[in-house]
Design a protein around this motif. Structure first.
Motif, mmCIF file in Angstrom:
data_model
loop_
_atom_site.group_PDB
_atom_site.id
_atom_site.type_symbol
_atom_site.label_atom_id
_atom_site.label_comp_id
_atom_site.label_asym_id
_atom_site.label_seq_id
_atom_site.Cartn_x
_atom_site.Cartn_y
_atom_site.Cartn_z
ATOM 1 N N LEU A 27 89.440 24.970 26.917
ATOM 2 C CA LEU A 27 89.188 24.307 25.630
ATOM 3 C C LEU A 27 89.975 24.963 24.507
ATOM 4 C CD1 LEU A 27 85.353 23.608 25.858
ATOM 5 C CD2 LEU A 27 87.210 21.949 25.969
ATOM 6 N N ALA A 28 90.084 26.286 24.538
ATOM 7 C CA ALA A 28 90.807 26.992 23.481
ATOM 8 C C ALA A 28 92.301 26.681 23.526
ATOM 9 C CB ALA A 28 90.573 28.491 23.594
ATOM 10 N N THR A 29 92.885 26.628 24.730
ATOM 11 C CA THR A 29 94.325 26.367 24.830
ATOM 12 C C THR A 29 94.670 24.929 24.465
ATOM 13 O OG1 THR A 29 94.106 25.889 27.188
ATOM 14 C CG2 THR A 29 94.737 28.128 26.568
ATOM 15 N N ARG A 30 93.734 24.011 24.604
ATOM 16 C CA ARG A 30 93.988 22.612 24.253
ATOM 17 C C ARG A 30 93.647 22.307 22.802
ATOM 18 N NH1 ARG A 30 92.275 19.295 29.662
ATOM 19 N NH2 ARG A 30 93.770 20.356 31.010
ATOM 20 N N GLY A 31 93.168 23.299 22.075
ATOM 21 C CA GLY A 31 92.901 23.116 20.658
ATOM 22 C C GLY A 31 91.558 22.497 20.322
ATOM 23 N N HIS A 32 90.676 22.398 21.289
ATOM 24 C CA HIS A 32 89.346 21.839 21.037
ATOM 25 C C HIS A 32 88.435 22.913 20.448
ATOM 26 C CE1 HIS A 32 90.204 18.104 23.130
ATOM 27 N NE2 HIS A 32 90.709 18.807 24.151
ATOM 28 N N SER A 33 87.363 22.456 19.811
ATOM 29 C CA SER A 33 86.380 23.419 19.315
ATOM 30 C C SER A 33 85.582 23.968 20.505
ATOM 31 C CB SER A 33 85.445 22.770 18.301
ATOM 32 O OG SER A 33 84.744 21.708 18.911
ATOM 33 N N LEU A 34 85.191 25.219 20.400
ATOM 34 C CA LEU A 34 84.490 25.876 21.500
ATOM 35 C C LEU A 34 82.991 25.647 21.407
ATOM 36 C CD1 LEU A 34 86.419 29.256 21.544
ATOM 37 C CD2 LEU A 34 86.796 27.249 22.964
ATOM 38 N N PRO A 35 82.354 25.289 22.525
ATOM 39 C CA PRO A 35 80.897 25.120 22.495
ATOM 40 C C PRO A 35 80.207 26.480 22.422
ATOM 41 C CG PRO A 35 81.719 24.810 24.714
ATOM 42 C CD PRO A 35 82.920 25.000 23.827
ATOM 43 N N ILE A 36 79.299 26.598 21.499
ATOM 44 C CA ILE A 36 78.552 27.841 21.300
ATOM 45 C C ILE A 36 77.074 27.538 21.559
ATOM 46 C CG2 ILE A 36 77.908 29.630 19.637
ATOM 47 C CD1 ILE A 36 80.864 29.661 20.352
ATOM 48 N N ALA A 37 76.434 28.376 22.339
ATOM 49 C CA ALA A 37 74.999 28.212 22.582
ATOM 50 C C ALA A 37 74.233 28.547 21.308
ATOM 51 C CB ALA A 37 74.553 29.122 23.719
ATOM 52 N N GLY A 38 73.244 27.754 21.025
ATOM 53 C CA GLY A 38 72.409 28.008 19.854
ATOM 54 C C GLY A 38 71.170 28.800 20.229
ATOM 55 N N TRP A 39 70.412 29.131 19.215
ATOM 56 C CA TRP A 39 69.190 29.887 19.449
ATOM 57 C C TRP A 39 68.142 29.051 20.175
ATOM 58 C CZ3 TRP A 39 69.461 34.835 19.273
ATOM 59 C CH2 TRP A 39 70.391 35.456 18.421
ATOM 60 N N LEU A 40 68.245 27.724 20.061
ATOM 61 C CA LEU A 40 67.292 26.855 20.740
ATOM 62 C C LEU A 40 67.405 27.004 22.262
ATOM 63 C CD1 LEU A 40 65.113 24.701 20.463
ATOM 64 C CD2 LEU A 40 66.914 22.977 20.500
ATOM 65 N N THR A 41 68.616 27.209 22.752
ATOM 66 C CA THR A 41 68.823 27.418 24.185
ATOM 67 C C THR A 41 68.069 28.655 24.665
ATOM 68 O OG1 THR A 41 71.009 26.447 23.967
ATOM 69 C CG2 THR A 41 70.575 27.692 25.969
ATOM 70 N N THR A 42 68.183 29.724 23.909
ATOM 71 C CA THR A 42 67.463 30.953 24.252
ATOM 72 C C THR A 42 65.962 30.720 24.212
ATOM 73 O OG1 THR A 42 69.266 32.232 23.314
ATOM 74 C CG2 THR A 42 67.181 33.380 23.648
ATOM 75 N N LEU A 43 65.505 30.009 23.200
ATOM 76 C CA LEU A 43 64.072 29.728 23.071
ATOM 77 C C LEU A 43 63.555 28.913 24.251
ATOM 78 C CD1 LEU A 43 61.562 29.956 21.246
ATOM 79 C CD2 LEU A 43 62.239 27.749 20.275
#
Length: 169
Positions: A27-43
């Motif tokens: 995703l980074a090499t193709r210029g897309h935004s990177l998915p980031i896990a939120g705090w809801l996932t941890t919860l």
């Protein structure tokens, strides 16, 4: 039912970490935004841990009381009760949580490792929630293995096991 294979779960976690890091790289090499896990996932993962623990503890108490009664027979009423279908479902839930924790923990570990190594993510809003989701996933996997081990019945005594095997033939 055979117990969970710890090496298989470790392999799933390692493959998941590699897949998570590779996904972020692609995703980074193709210029897309990177998915980031939120705090809801941890919860959500921690809530799954709490539910599994809430179902696993009564089973553990029942089996511990059964072992105590085997060593010291008593006619008093049992303090802990659990029926067989509930115990079986709890063991299945534990197995599912172990596999889910291995996959999710691996994916988020790979993502957090990629963000840390490349310096792409913001430490507070990117790396920390992803690392927390990875730790919660790994905790879910470990708790799944522990609760699944709680549900194993002790082996029968040698004489009783031989008699039971002969009676069924």
């Amino acid at each position: 039912m055979k117990p969970l294979s710890i090496p298989a779960l470790v392999l799933i976690t390692v493959v998941g970490a590699g897949l998570g890091a590779q996904m972020m790289e692609t995703l980074a090499t193709r210029g897309h935004s990177l998915p980031i896990a939120g705090w809801l996932t941890t919860l959500v993962e921690l809530v799954l841990c709490a539910v599994l623990l809430a179902y696993g503890l009564p089973m553990r108490r029942y089996l511990a009381e059964s072992e105590e009664r085997r060593l010291h027979p008593s006619l008093t009423r049992r303090r802990h009760q659990i029926d067989l279908p509930t115990a079986y479902r709890t063991v299945l839930l534990a197995r599912a949580c172990a596999y889910t924790g291995a996959v999710v923990g691996g994916l988020f570990s790979g993502q957090a490792l990629f963000l840390t190594i490349t310096g792409t993510g913001d430490p507070l809003s990117g790396i920390l929630p992803t690392a927390a989701a990875a730790l919660a996933g790994l905790a879910l996997g470990v708790l799944g293995v522990v609760v699944e081990r709680w549900g194993t019945l002790p082996p029968e005594d040698g004489e009783q096991g031989a008699e039971g095997a002969g009676a069924g033939s």
